[in-house]
Scaffold this motif. Sequence first.
Motif, PDB file in Angstrom:
ATOM      1  N   ASP A 528      15.984  -2.531   7.506  1.00 55.83           N
ATOM      2  CA  ASP A 528      14.806  -1.965   6.846  1.00 55.83           C
ATOM      3  C   ASP A 528      13.838  -1.385   7.875  1.00 55.83           C
ATOM      4  N   LYS A 557      19.518   4.685  -1.434  1.00 55.82           N
ATOM      5  CA  LYS A 557      19.522   3.326  -1.974  1.00 55.82           C
ATOM      6  C   LYS A 557      18.718   2.377  -1.084  1.00 55.82           C
ATOM      7  N   GLN A 560      15.138   2.710  -1.762  1.00 54.79           N
ATOM      8  CA  GLN A 560      14.754   2.057  -3.020  1.00 54.79           C
ATOM      9  C   GLN A 560      14.575   0.551  -2.831  1.00 54.79           C
ATOM     10  N   ARG A 561      15.498  -0.042  -2.028  1.00 62.98           N
ATOM     11  CA  ARG A 561      15.377  -1.485  -1.745  1.00 62.98           C
ATOM     12  C   ARG A 561      14.083  -1.778  -0.977  1.00 62.98           C
ATOM     13  N   LYS A 564      10.964  -1.808  -3.129  1.00 65.81           N
ATOM     14  CA  LYS A 564      10.773  -3.073  -3.853  1.00 65.81           C
ATOM     15  C   LYS A 564      10.152  -4.136  -2.950  1.00 65.81           C
ATOM     16  N   LYS A 565      10.626  -4.175  -1.688  1.00 63.14           N
ATOM     17  CA  LYS A 565      10.080  -5.163  -0.758  1.00 63.14           C
ATOM     18  C   LYS A 565       8.623  -4.869  -0.413  1.00 63.14           C
TER      19      LYS A 565
END
Length: 581
Positions: A528, A557, A560-561, A564-565
């Motif tokens: 990340d 993708k 997108q993860r 959310k975090k």
Amino acid sequence: MTIVLLTFFVAGTSGKNFFPQDVSVTNEKAVLAASRKIYGEQFLNADSLVAEKRFQALIAEAEDTRSSVVKAGLLGIAADFLLKKDFVLNPAFSYETLTTDSAQVIHYYEEALKLNDPKKYPLLNAYFQYRIGNALYKYGNFQKGVSFLFAANAALEDIGVDQLPDPGAYLLCIGSTYCDYHDCEKGLYYLHAAQKYTSSDPKFVYELNGNFGLAYFKQRQYDSSIFYSQKALAAAYAMKDTAEVGSVNGNIGAAYFELKEYKKALEHLRQDYQISSSRSSWASACGSMFFIAQVYDQLGDITSAQRCLDTMQHLFETYNCNTNNGFFSFYALRTKLYRETENYEKALVMNDSFLKYSDLLLRDKTSAMLKEAEFKTARDLAETKMRLAEDQRKRQVLFRNAIIIVAILVIVIIAQYLYRLRQKQKAERALLTAELKNAEKQLAIYIESLREKTKLLEQLDLQITESDEALATQENDGPEKQEALNRIKNVVLITDEAWKEFTGLVNLVHKDFLSNLKVKYPNLTPGDIRLLTLVKLDFSRQEMAATLGISPDSVKKARQRVRKKLDIDEATDIKMVISSV
């Protein structure tokens, strides 16, 4: 007058004294003039064996004399003689490899300096400070040499340089020292002052005009640089000094190159290369050959430019004669030429070497900055010492008024403390600014390298696609396609070690970005963090995919993860969120 001249010519062979008896030892200007006359008539152009005998007689006379002023003058002559002999025999001397004679030069100058009371004989004291500073500087002890030179300069600004026996040589020395340390404006001030003292000595004319040429080149005034360098070239021919003829031709060629007058540049650069090669001065030969390669590149003759670089590489490997700066320039031009000929594989290899030497060159520049800081410190220290000496003299004159003396002393100490404090803070700010600029440049190089490699991968991918289409009708097309795929796999955009260095630069340029990111969002994974770093640097989705070794869809993708975090919706720009980190 005839008797005095006769004394000069027979000294050292007939037992008579070198120093004329009719020179008053209380007249320091006359003592200096007599010393320089003895050196010029007895040693400067004398046969080496005769000069050695006279030198021994000179030292014996210095040991026997009771006058400290005369002894200082004789020791100064001895030091001048040994200094000239050293640099005739060993023109590339360094302070770390002093011979016995070289160490003796410093010793004689130091002894002459100690023999003079600076209050009683300020001119002699300043003169020997200048001579020892000049010697130390020539031998490579720059910091100590500069300290003596600026101490002499501070004193002579009050005394007057016209009191010296050879003001032009002194002003040339100070001017060239300033130019060496990139203070060309002040250097040119002293060089123009030296120009007022005409001389028929071709060596003085060569050094003066040569320094003018270099100073104006550093200031990018190339027409002026060529004008003075042409004068230096004429003086070099007059001296019949082949090495200097080559050196000045190189300087002129470099100036013509900057003016884009490439034919004239080639003419002078080729002469420099030929002379340097004939004298086995391979480092100089490499420098001129690199400029020739640049000229051919500018003229669009890539084949000739490549041939010049091949010659340089042969010289590197045969004579080990290059520097980090030379390799940096060499690989930069190699990369450019391979790109122009669409040889992307070799361009990639050359680009990696370019990045390696760009890092080494950065360290060299940091060392040069420290050296320049030492120069400025020595200059400031010399000026400070002179100011303190002047304060002491004033305190002695005004001793009867104790209150004023104390007040002056306190003011001077506080002023010096504040001055040093300001200088230290200024130097620290300058160093921090330089480090940040260097980090920004290095980060830009990394980013550009990653993007260049991405382009190369796209080229290879295109080649594979074209190969697929071309081989579609052939029976055995597997090995060729697999080989192309293996070439892509072998291209590593950024290693773990390179990533560490890369993130270090990001933290310098974007103040503690990675550290703050981890603190603010502790649940982020290393993947990340890599993704957010590339977002911070404005990488496109395609560039992120190539750099991280994943597909563009995987990048989408992953983003997108991360959203959310970070607890942000699709309408919020992810870059705006991390810009405040």
